[in-house]
Each structure stands twice: as structure tokens, then as C-alpha cells.
Design a protein around this motif. Structure first.
Motif, PDB file in Angstrom:
ATOM      1  N   LEU A 140       0.845  -1.188   0.000  1.00 50.62           N
ATOM      2  CA  LEU A 140       0.000   0.000   0.000  1.00 50.62           C
ATOM      3  C   LEU A 140       0.872   1.226   0.000  1.00 50.62           C
ATOM      4  O   LEU A 140       2.077   1.148   0.200  1.00 50.62           O
ATOM      5  N   THR A 151      -4.848   6.663   2.146  1.00 49.79           N
ATOM      6  CA  THR A 151      -4.403   5.301   1.865  1.00 49.79           C
ATOM      7  C   THR A 151      -4.690   4.960   0.413  1.00 49.79           C
ATOM      8  O   THR A 151      -5.786   5.223  -0.087  1.00 49.79           O
ATOM      9  N   TRP A 153      -4.563   1.544  -1.648  1.00 48.38           N
ATOM     10  CA  TRP A 153      -4.413   0.108  -1.493  1.00 48.38           C
ATOM     11  C   TRP A 153      -3.572  -0.466  -2.624  1.00 48.38           C
ATOM     12  O   TRP A 153      -3.682  -0.059  -3.776  1.00 48.38           O
ATOM     13  N   SER A 166      -9.436   3.771  -2.840  1.00 46.06           N
ATOM     14  CA  SER A 166      -8.130   4.367  -2.538  1.00 46.06           C
ATOM     15  C   SER A 166      -8.241   5.881  -2.494  1.00 46.06           C
ATOM     16  O   SER A 166      -9.127   6.473  -3.101  1.00 46.06           O
TER      17      SER A 166
END
Length: 178
Positions: A140, A151, A153, A166
Motif C-alpha cells: 500500500l 491510503t 491500497w 483508494s
């Protein structure tokens, strides 16, 4: 007689070397060890004059613990913990993911800068249950904005579809983490 003179000269030479070494290291030799016929070079590197220059890496701001958890009724949980640390001149992460039929223990390399990092799989740690990753897989990415930690992914995916998008904030720096 000559042996005594040679022994005394060798002893004086050794004493002079010890004193010069002590001065070079910033240690003050005891005054009784000084000999009038020994010349001392002035030392410009006294400890109080030496100021270490430690360049702080932008990656330093990532060191610490990051957490994210999910819950799916009636009783499924998943807890993610990423611990980023510096070893020698490189940055690494240990990742623990625990939950329903889940126990992952991973070590990864961390690459990036002050604004964003990639967490790249390196190896499995003891107690890991499944082995779906290969060395070099990007697990990640995390990116800092003014107000959030986003974040993105990679090979690691959340349990819930609601968290699969994401670019949103999922992980937070753990309380008390540096």
C-alpha cells in the motif's frame, strides 16, 4: 647503562604517544603525566567546539505506529497495525493484520519522502498464516495532505467494500506514537 637509557627513551616515547593520543581524543591528561621535553600540538577539536551536523531525513516524519480497524456485523473485526522504523540508513515497516480467519505478519521496506511512502513487501515474519505476497509487491501507499493521511491500497485490501476506495483516510497515527 645503555640499556637503561634505551629503556627510558622508549618509555618516554610511549608516554608521549599516549599523551598525544589523549589530547587528540579530547581527553585532558593528568598534569603529572606531562613531561617538560614533550611538545604538544594544540588541539582545535575540543569536544565543546565540535557540533555534529545531523541531517534529518524527510522520511523521519513517518516513523511511528499507524492503525486502522474494520467491523462487519455481527462479529467480524479486522485490525491493521503498521510500525515504521529506521534501521541504519533505511526505513522498514512491520505490518500486523488480525481478524476473522486472518493473521498476517509482514516485514516491508519503506520508500518515499515527507509527503508519501510506498510500503514494499520484503518477507514473512513468524506466526504469519497465509503467504499471498511476493518480494517487491507494493502492499500500500500512504500520502500526507494538509489535513489527512490518505491510503492507496496495493496488494493489501480492506475486508469491507466500503473501505476499498483508494485515496481516502483509513489509517491514523497511533496515540503516543513518535
Amino acid at each position: 647503562m645503555i640499556n637503561k637509557v634505551i629503556a627510558r627513551s622508549i618509555g618516554s616515547a610511549i608516554l608521549a604517544l599516549v599523551i598525544v593520543s589523549m589530547i587528540g581524543c579530547g581527553v585532558n591528561p593528568p598534569s603529572s603525566a606531562l613531561n617538560d621535553n614533550v611538545q604538544h600540538a594544540p588541539s582545535g577539536n575540543k569536544p565543546e567546539e565540535v557540533k555534529p551536523t545531523i541531517a534529518s531525513s524527510p522520511m523521519e516524519s513517518w516513523v511511528g505506529e499507524y492503525e486502522f480497524s474494520e467491523y462487519a456485523p455481527p462479529d467480524q473485526n479486522r485490525f491493521y497495525r503498521i510500525s515504521i522504523y529506521k534501521e541504519d540508513k533505511s526505513y522498514y515497516a512491520t505490518i500486523d493484520i488480525d481478524g476473522f480467519q486472518t493473521m498476517e505478519r509482514l516485514q516491508a521496506q519503506v520508500e518515499g519522502d515527507g509527503k508519501g511512502i510506498k510500503i514494499i513487501f520484503e518477507k514473512y515474519l513468524p506466526d504469519n498464516l497465509w503467504e499471498p505476497y511476493s518480494p517487491g509487491d507494493v502492499l500500500l501507499r500512504l500520502e500526507k495532505t494538509d489535513s489527512a493521511l490518505n491510503t492507496f491500497w496495493g496488494k493489501i485490501h480492506p475486508m469491507l467494500k466500503d473501505h476499498a476506495e483508494s485515496g481516502k483516510t483509513y489509517f491514523e497515527k497511533a496515540a503516543g506514537s513518535s
